[in-house]
Design a protein around this motif. Structure first.
Motif, PDB file in Angstrom:
ATOM      1  N   VAL A  30      -5.304   8.826 -12.504  1.00 29.88           N
ATOM      2  CA  VAL A  30      -6.218   7.682 -12.505  1.00 29.88           C
ATOM      3  C   VAL A  30      -5.556   6.494 -13.200  1.00 29.88           C
ATOM      4  N   VAL A  31      -4.917   6.730 -14.332  1.00 36.27           N
ATOM      5  CA  VAL A  31      -4.225   5.651 -15.049  1.00 36.27           C
ATOM      6  C   VAL A  31      -3.115   5.069 -14.178  1.00 36.27           C
ATOM      7  N   ALA A  32      -2.339   5.917 -13.511  1.00 36.29           N
ATOM      8  CA  ALA A  32      -1.247   5.439 -12.656  1.00 36.29           C
ATOM      9  C   ALA A  32      -1.770   4.583 -11.510  1.00 36.29           C
ATOM     10  N   VAL A  33      -2.865   5.007 -10.897  1.00 35.71           N
ATOM     11  CA  VAL A  33      -3.431   4.239  -9.784  1.00 35.71           C
ATOM     12  C   VAL A  33      -4.038   2.928 -10.286  1.00 35.71           C
ATOM     13  N   LEU A  34      -4.654   2.936 -11.455  1.00 37.31           N
ATOM     14  CA  LEU A  34      -5.176   1.692 -12.030  1.00 37.31           C
ATOM     15  C   LEU A  34      -4.047   0.711 -12.326  1.00 37.31           C
ATOM     16  N   CYS A  35      -2.945   1.218 -12.859  1.00 42.88           N
ATOM     17  CA  CYS A  35      -1.773   0.353 -13.090  1.00 42.88           C
ATOM     18  C   CYS A  35      -1.257  -0.207 -11.770  1.00 42.88           C
ATOM     19  N   PHE A  36      -1.196   0.653 -10.756  1.00 43.65           N
ATOM     20  CA  PHE A  36      -0.763   0.209  -9.434  1.00 43.65           C
ATOM     21  C   PHE A  36      -1.635  -0.931  -8.926  1.00 43.65           C
ATOM     22  N   LEU A  37      -2.957  -0.825  -9.108  1.00 45.23           N
ATOM     23  CA  LEU A  37      -3.858  -1.864  -8.614  1.00 45.23           C
ATOM     24  C   LEU A  37      -3.611  -3.210  -9.299  1.00 45.23           C
ATOM     25  N   VAL A  38      -3.333  -3.174 -10.596  1.00 45.97           N
ATOM     26  CA  VAL A  38      -3.011  -4.417 -11.307  1.00 45.97           C
ATOM     27  C   VAL A  38      -1.670  -4.967 -10.804  1.00 45.97           C
ATOM     28  N   GLN A  39      -0.691  -4.093 -10.664  1.00 48.79           N
ATOM     29  CA  GLN A  39       0.628  -4.511 -10.195  1.00 48.79           C
ATOM     30  C   GLN A  39       0.565  -5.022  -8.757  1.00 48.79           C
ATOM     31  N   LEU A  40      -0.290  -4.430  -7.954  1.00 51.64           N
ATOM     32  CA  LEU A  40      -0.492  -4.880  -6.573  1.00 51.64           C
ATOM     33  C   LEU A  40      -1.025  -6.311  -6.560  1.00 51.64           C
ATOM     34  N   ARG A  41      -1.985  -6.567  -7.419  1.00 48.49           N
ATOM     35  CA  ARG A  41      -2.575  -7.914  -7.487  1.00 48.49           C
ATOM     36  C   ARG A  41      -1.542  -8.963  -7.887  1.00 48.49           C
ATOM     37  N   LEU A  42      -0.610  -8.591  -8.750  1.00 47.54           N
ATOM     38  CA  LEU A  42       0.426  -9.528  -9.166  1.00 47.54           C
ATOM     39  C   LEU A  42       1.434  -9.818  -8.045  1.00 47.54           C
ATOM     40  N   GLN A  43       1.631  -8.865  -7.149  1.00 48.48           N
ATOM     41  CA  GLN A  43       2.581  -9.032  -6.050  1.00 48.48           C
ATOM     42  C   GLN A  43       1.952  -9.664  -4.805  1.00 48.48           C
ATOM     43  N   ARG A  44       0.644  -9.561  -4.675  1.00 47.29           N
ATOM     44  CA  ARG A  44      -0.031  -9.927  -3.431  1.00 47.29           C
ATOM     45  C   ARG A  44       0.230 -11.357  -2.942  1.00 47.29           C
ATOM     46  N   PRO A  45       0.170 -12.391  -3.787  1.00 47.62           N
ATOM     47  CA  PRO A  45       0.400 -13.736  -3.243  1.00 47.62           C
ATOM     48  C   PRO A  45       1.760 -13.890  -2.552  1.00 47.62           C
ATOM     49  N   MET A  46       2.807 -13.363  -3.155  1.00 50.49           N
ATOM     50  CA  MET A  46       4.127 -13.487  -2.526  1.00 50.49           C
ATOM     51  C   MET A  46       4.270 -12.547  -1.335  1.00 50.49           C
ATOM     52  N   MET A  99       0.816  -1.215   0.000  1.00 50.80           N
ATOM     53  CA  MET A  99       0.000   0.000   0.000  1.00 50.80           C
ATOM     54  C   MET A  99       0.852   1.269   0.000  1.00 50.80           C
ATOM     55  N   SER A 100       2.102   1.184   0.422  1.00 55.57           N
ATOM     56  CA  SER A 100       2.995   2.342   0.344  1.00 55.57           C
ATOM     57  C   SER A 100       3.289   2.707  -1.106  1.00 55.57           C
ATOM     58  N   GLN A 101       3.183   1.716  -1.981  1.00 57.03           N
ATOM     59  CA  GLN A 101       3.438   1.951  -3.396  1.00 57.03           C
ATOM     60  C   GLN A 101       2.356   2.827  -4.029  1.00 57.03           C
ATOM     61  N   ALA A 102       1.196   2.916  -3.393  1.00 56.17           N
ATOM     62  CA  ALA A 102       0.115   3.753  -3.923  1.00 56.17           C
ATOM     63  C   ALA A 102       0.530   5.216  -3.968  1.00 56.17           C
ATOM     64  N   TYR A 103       1.290   5.658  -2.972  1.00 58.01           N
ATOM     65  CA  TYR A 103       1.750   7.053  -2.954  1.00 58.01           C
ATOM     66  C   TYR A 103       2.694   7.326  -4.119  1.00 58.01           C
ATOM     67  N   VAL A 104       3.564   6.374  -4.387  1.00 57.06           N
ATOM     68  CA  VAL A 104       4.482   6.523  -5.516  1.00 57.06           C
ATOM     69  C   VAL A 104       3.696   6.604  -6.816  1.00 57.06           C
ATOM     70  N   ALA A 105       2.670   5.764  -6.947  1.00 57.81           N
ATOM     71  CA  ALA A 105       1.848   5.781  -8.160  1.00 57.81           C
ATOM     72  C   ALA A 105       1.126   7.109  -8.323  1.00 57.81           C
ATOM     73  N   PHE A 106       0.525   7.595  -7.251  1.00 55.39           N
ATOM     74  CA  PHE A 106      -0.265   8.825  -7.356  1.00 55.39           C
ATOM     75  C   PHE A 106       0.617  10.040  -7.636  1.00 55.39           C
ATOM     76  N   PHE A 107       1.717  10.165  -6.928  1.00 55.15           N
ATOM     77  CA  PHE A 107       2.547  11.359  -7.073  1.00 55.15           C
ATOM     78  C   PHE A 107       3.601  11.236  -8.170  1.00 55.15           C
ATOM     79  N   GLY A 108       4.046  10.030  -8.468  1.00 57.58           N
ATOM     80  CA  GLY A 108       5.118   9.847  -9.444  1.00 57.58           C
ATOM     81  C   GLY A 108       4.667   9.426 -10.820  1.00 57.58           C
ATOM     82  N   GLY A 109       3.475   8.836 -10.915  1.00 59.00           N
ATOM     83  CA  GLY A 109       2.964   8.408 -12.206  1.00 59.00           C
ATOM     84  C   GLY A 109       3.260   6.952 -12.525  1.00 59.00           C
ATOM     85  N   VAL A 110       2.985   6.588 -13.757  1.00 57.02           N
ATOM     86  CA  VAL A 110       3.082   5.197 -14.199  1.00 57.02           C
ATOM     87  C   VAL A 110       4.527   4.694 -14.189  1.00 57.02           C
TER      88      VAL A 110
END
Length: 144
Positions: free
Chosen positions: A88-104, A24-35
């Motif tokens: 919005v695009v950056a946060v949507l990308c983050f959500l997909v990337q989050l899902r890929l990392q979540r199991p590990m 969830m810390s990565q969300a800040y990077v996505a919102f402020f830094g972009g894709v």
């Protein structure tokens, strides 16, 4: 039966001394830094978590698709909704990337180890990603 509860398991090739960052810390990077920043931090964190190579490639592909979407939105919009739409695009990308990392990440949580700090890397990637995206969009403006 207990083994099934602990899946996904941690691969033997994972460096246990390197601590990943909170997802969830990565969300800040996505919102402020972009894709670009979001993809960089997700890819680095996925390596720290021991996410398999195929999912790491999907993280990069998600970032590429997101970057193409940001450029397309920039070319279509005249700046009014550009800031909001690129976030919005950056946060949507983050959500997909989050899902890929979540199991590990769940497997990491089962170890009972603390997460690493994202402050220095996060700020650096946020600034670097924002500058890189701005330069890319400036290039699109010149070409357009």
């Amino acid at each position: 039966m207990p083994d099934e509860l602990l899946r996904p398991t941690i691969d033997a090739g994972v460096d246990m001394s390197v601590r990943p960052w909170r997802l969830m810390s990565q969300a800040y990077v996505a919102f402020f830094g972009g894709v670009i920043a979001s993809t960089a931090v997700a890819f680095l964190n996925a390596r720290r978590l021991g996410v398999d190579a195929a999912k790491r490639r999907l993280i990069l592909l998600t970032g590429l698709v997101g970057l193409i979407a940001v450029v397309a939105l920039f070319a279509l919009l005249d700046g009014d909704g550009l800031q909001v739409s690129s976030r919005v695009v950056a946060v949507l990308c983050f959500l997909v990337q989050l899902r890929l990392q979540r199991p590990m990440d769940r497997a990491f949580q089962l170890r009972g180890t603390d997460y690493g700090s994202l402050w220095v890397v996060g700020i650096g990637l946020t600034i670097g990603g924002a500058v890189a995206e701005a330069l890319l969009l400036l290039l699109v403006t010149v070409i357009r």
